[in-house]
Design a protein around this motif. Sequence first.
Motif, PDB file in Angstrom:
ATOM      1  N   ILE A 183       0.669  -1.216   0.250  1.00  0.00           N
ATOM      2  CA  ILE A 183      -0.255   0.038  -0.080  1.00  0.00           C
ATOM      3  C   ILE A 183       1.062   0.951  -0.027  1.00  0.00           C
ATOM      4  N   ASP A 184       1.980   1.486   1.088  1.00  0.00           N
ATOM      5  CA  ASP A 184       2.779   2.460   1.276  1.00  0.00           C
ATOM      6  C   ASP A 184       3.672   2.281  -0.454  1.00  0.00           C
ATOM      7  N   GLY A 185       4.418   1.480  -0.924  1.00  0.00           N
ATOM      8  CA  GLY A 185       4.729   1.152  -1.713  1.00  0.00           C
ATOM      9  C   GLY A 185       6.544   1.071  -1.643  1.00  0.00           C
ATOM     10  N   GLU A 186       6.841   1.125  -0.019  1.00  0.00           N
ATOM     11  CA  GLU A 186       7.954   0.855   0.748  1.00  0.00           C
ATOM     12  C   GLU A 186       9.039  -0.680   0.037  1.00  0.00           C
ATOM     13  N   ARG A 187       9.672  -0.060  -0.928  1.00  0.00           N
ATOM     14  CA  ARG A 187      10.179  -1.736  -0.988  1.00  0.00           C
ATOM     15  C   ARG A 187      11.620  -1.673  -0.835  1.00  0.00           C
ATOM     16  N   ASN A 188      12.165  -1.027  -0.121  1.00  0.00           N
ATOM     17  CA  ASN A 188      13.277  -1.349   1.007  1.00  0.00           C
ATOM     18  C   ASN A 188      12.927  -2.566   2.175  1.00  0.00           C
ATOM     19  N   PRO A 189      13.030  -3.385   1.897  1.00  0.00           N
ATOM     20  CA  PRO A 189      12.741  -4.442   3.565  1.00  0.00           C
ATOM     21  C   PRO A 189      12.686  -3.817   4.886  1.00  0.00           C
ATOM     22  N   LEU A 190      14.694  -3.429   4.939  1.00  0.00           N
ATOM     23  CA  LEU A 190      14.557  -2.947   6.063  1.00  0.00           C
ATOM     24  C   LEU A 190      13.496  -1.888   6.780  1.00  0.00           C
ATOM     25  N   ALA A 191      13.400  -0.928   5.250  1.00  0.00           N
ATOM     26  CA  ALA A 191      12.637   0.809   6.203  1.00  0.00           C
ATOM     27  C   ALA A 191      10.992  -0.437   5.716  1.00  0.00           C
ATOM     28  N   ALA A 192      10.564  -1.057   5.488  1.00  0.00           N
ATOM     29  CA  ALA A 192       9.116  -2.214   5.585  1.00  0.00           C
ATOM     30  C   ALA A 192       9.456  -2.392   6.966  1.00  0.00           C
ATOM     31  N   MET A 193      10.141  -3.465   7.299  1.00  0.00           N
ATOM     32  CA  MET A 193      10.153  -3.540   8.728  1.00  0.00           C
ATOM     33  C   MET A 193       9.742  -2.399   9.704  1.00  0.00           C
ATOM     34  N   GLY A 194      10.810  -1.172   9.836  1.00  0.00           N
ATOM     35  CA  GLY A 194      11.089  -0.524  10.339  1.00  0.00           C
ATOM     36  C   GLY A 194       9.562   0.271  10.694  1.00  0.00           C
ATOM     37  N   ARG A 195       9.006   0.392   9.412  1.00  0.00           N
ATOM     38  CA  ARG A 195       7.340   0.939   9.117  1.00  0.00           C
ATOM     39  C   ARG A 195       6.679   0.820   9.994  1.00  0.00           C
ATOM     40  N   SER A 196       6.944  -0.911   9.855  1.00  0.00           N
ATOM     41  CA  SER A 196       5.577  -2.210  10.389  1.00  0.00           C
ATOM     42  C   SER A 196       6.041  -1.527  11.829  1.00  0.00           C
ATOM     43  N   TRP A 197       7.358  -1.511  12.634  1.00  0.00           N
ATOM     44  CA  TRP A 197       7.793  -1.612  13.723  1.00  0.00           C
ATOM     45  C   TRP A 197       7.024  -0.231  14.691  1.00  0.00           C
ATOM     46  N   ARG A 198       7.074   1.109  13.955  1.00  0.00           N
ATOM     47  CA  ARG A 198       7.140   2.432  14.623  1.00  0.00           C
ATOM     48  C   ARG A 198       5.537   2.181  14.304  1.00  0.00           C
ATOM     49  N   LEU A 199       5.179   1.863  12.958  1.00  0.00           N
ATOM     50  CA  LEU A 199       3.069   1.983  13.600  1.00  0.00           C
ATOM     51  C   LEU A 199       2.250   1.524  14.892  1.00  0.00           C
ATOM     52  N   THR A 200       3.376   0.124  14.784  1.00  0.00           N
ATOM     53  CA  THR A 200       2.548  -0.614  16.273  1.00  0.00           C
ATOM     54  C   THR A 200       3.216  -0.024  17.291  1.00  0.00           C
ATOM     55  N   LYS A 201       3.729   0.886  17.227  1.00  0.00           N
ATOM     56  CA  LYS A 201       4.379   1.086  18.752  1.00  0.00           C
ATOM     57  C   LYS A 201       2.978   1.750  19.566  1.00  0.00           C
ATOM     58  N   GLY A 202       2.728   0.975  20.467  1.00  0.00           N
ATOM     59  CA  GLY A 202       1.606   1.054  22.136  1.00  0.00           C
ATOM     60  C   GLY A 202       0.796   0.988  21.706  1.00  0.00           C
ATOM     61  N   ASN A 203       0.299   0.112  20.268  1.00  0.00           N
ATOM     62  CA  ASN A 203      -0.626  -1.074  19.506  1.00  0.00           C
ATOM     63  C   ASN A 203      -0.199  -3.078  19.888  1.00  0.00           C
ATOM     64  N   SER A 204       0.485  -2.922  20.131  1.00  0.00           N
ATOM     65  CA  SER A 204       0.905  -4.501  20.446  1.00  0.00           C
ATOM     66  C   SER A 204       0.588  -5.066  20.707  1.00  0.00           C
ATOM     67  N   LEU A 205       0.144  -4.471  21.690  1.00  0.00           N
ATOM     68  CA  LEU A 205      -1.461  -5.697  22.353  1.00  0.00           C
ATOM     69  C   LEU A 205      -2.854  -5.369  22.387  1.00  0.00           C
ATOM     70  N   ARG A 206      -3.156  -4.852  21.747  1.00  0.00           N
ATOM     71  CA  ARG A 206      -4.686  -3.860  20.670  1.00  0.00           C
ATOM     72  C   ARG A 206      -4.423  -4.600  19.868  1.00  0.00           C
ATOM     73  N   ILE A 207      -3.506  -4.922  18.544  1.00  0.00           N
ATOM     74  CA  ILE A 207      -3.548  -5.978  17.804  1.00  0.00           C
ATOM     75  C   ILE A 207      -3.659  -7.199  17.976  1.00  0.00           C
ATOM     76  N   LEU A 208      -2.673  -7.747  18.861  1.00  0.00           N
ATOM     77  CA  LEU A 208      -2.614  -9.101  18.920  1.00  0.00           C
ATOM     78  C   LEU A 208      -3.988  -9.398  20.027  1.00  0.00           C
ATOM     79  N   ILE A 209      -5.051  -8.107  20.388  1.00  0.00           N
ATOM     80  CA  ILE A 209      -5.929  -8.926  20.945  1.00  0.00           C
ATOM     81  C   ILE A 209      -7.011  -9.107  20.011  1.00  0.00           C
ATOM     82  N   PHE A 210      -7.012  -8.798  19.135  1.00  0.00           N
ATOM     83  CA  PHE A 210      -7.780  -7.806  17.644  1.00  0.00           C
ATOM     84  C   PHE A 210      -7.961  -8.768  16.863  1.00  0.00           C
ATOM     85  N   LEU A 211      -6.297  -9.524  16.572  1.00  0.00           N
ATOM     86  CA  LEU A 211      -6.754 -10.681  15.376  1.00  0.00           C
ATOM     87  C   LEU A 211      -6.551 -12.108  16.369  1.00  0.00           C
TER      88      LEU A 211
END
Length: 284
Positions: A183-211
């Motif tokens: 969706i974001d078009g990020e083709r750098n795999p390391l940058a994609a991993m970093g962005r996923s980490w930042r986006l989930t910051k503070g929401n890890s437990l919520r995401i886990l419970i939701f899923l």
Amino acid sequence: MAKLDMGKAWTQATGLIGANKDTISAIAGLFFFLPSFAAALLVPELATSTSIDPARSGGAVGQQAELQAALDQVTAMYADNWPLFLGITIAGFVGSLSLLALLSDRGNPTVGEALGKGLKSIPSYLAAQLLSALAAGVAIGLPLGLVSAFAPPAVTVVAGLLLIVAMIYLFVKFSLIAPVIAIDGERNPLAAMGRSWRLTKGNSLRILIFLMLLFVTIAIIGGLVAAVLTLILSAFGGSVASIGIGLVNAAVNTIVTVIFLVVIAAIHRQLAGTTPERLSETFE
């Protein structure tokens, strides 16, 4: 740092499905349903290869022997049919990334455009998955190996449980890699991993419970529907039952996959932010 609203994420997910049902159906049918149905027809033993009958297993020793035999059968089945399963896996990658690209809030891509983005995303996605698996192996597998080699069994068990928790945590932190790439078009795999980490910051437990709630609910409903339809179709016997059961399993697997992907897209959209224009289009 946005906080995930699970109710809003589910509302957005259902809105995305409703607004894109035709294009989602086209991609899901081509890349999820047909490969799954083909596997059911070409490798019918998939449905029975891991079944164990307690009545004839002869206690714990017999069950262990039968389980080993079932595992050997599964291994042989995948070894004999690896080209088919490789094709199904590739189709799943293309379909998943294309479906996510279709749900972008940056314009209204056609099915062809979404497929193009999905194909272009595969190398980055595979690289990101390999890197995340490597990171998990170093962070989890290495410590567990050291503990197992030098610590008492009880400590090893406790360490194993803690490392399972760590593995789940890493799964959640990297759960948005696919939408970041597609969706974001990020083709750098390391940058994609970093962005996923930042986006989930503070929401890890919520995401886990939701899923987890989503998975349990879908598993129960899908399992009941599949069981009832399979029971009905089994009464016909022969090829009718085999084809019908294959259709049911393929349909259930497709629906589960689509719901999961759309929910991941909705989570990403909420945490990453979305353009007002696209958001208004979603619920028209």
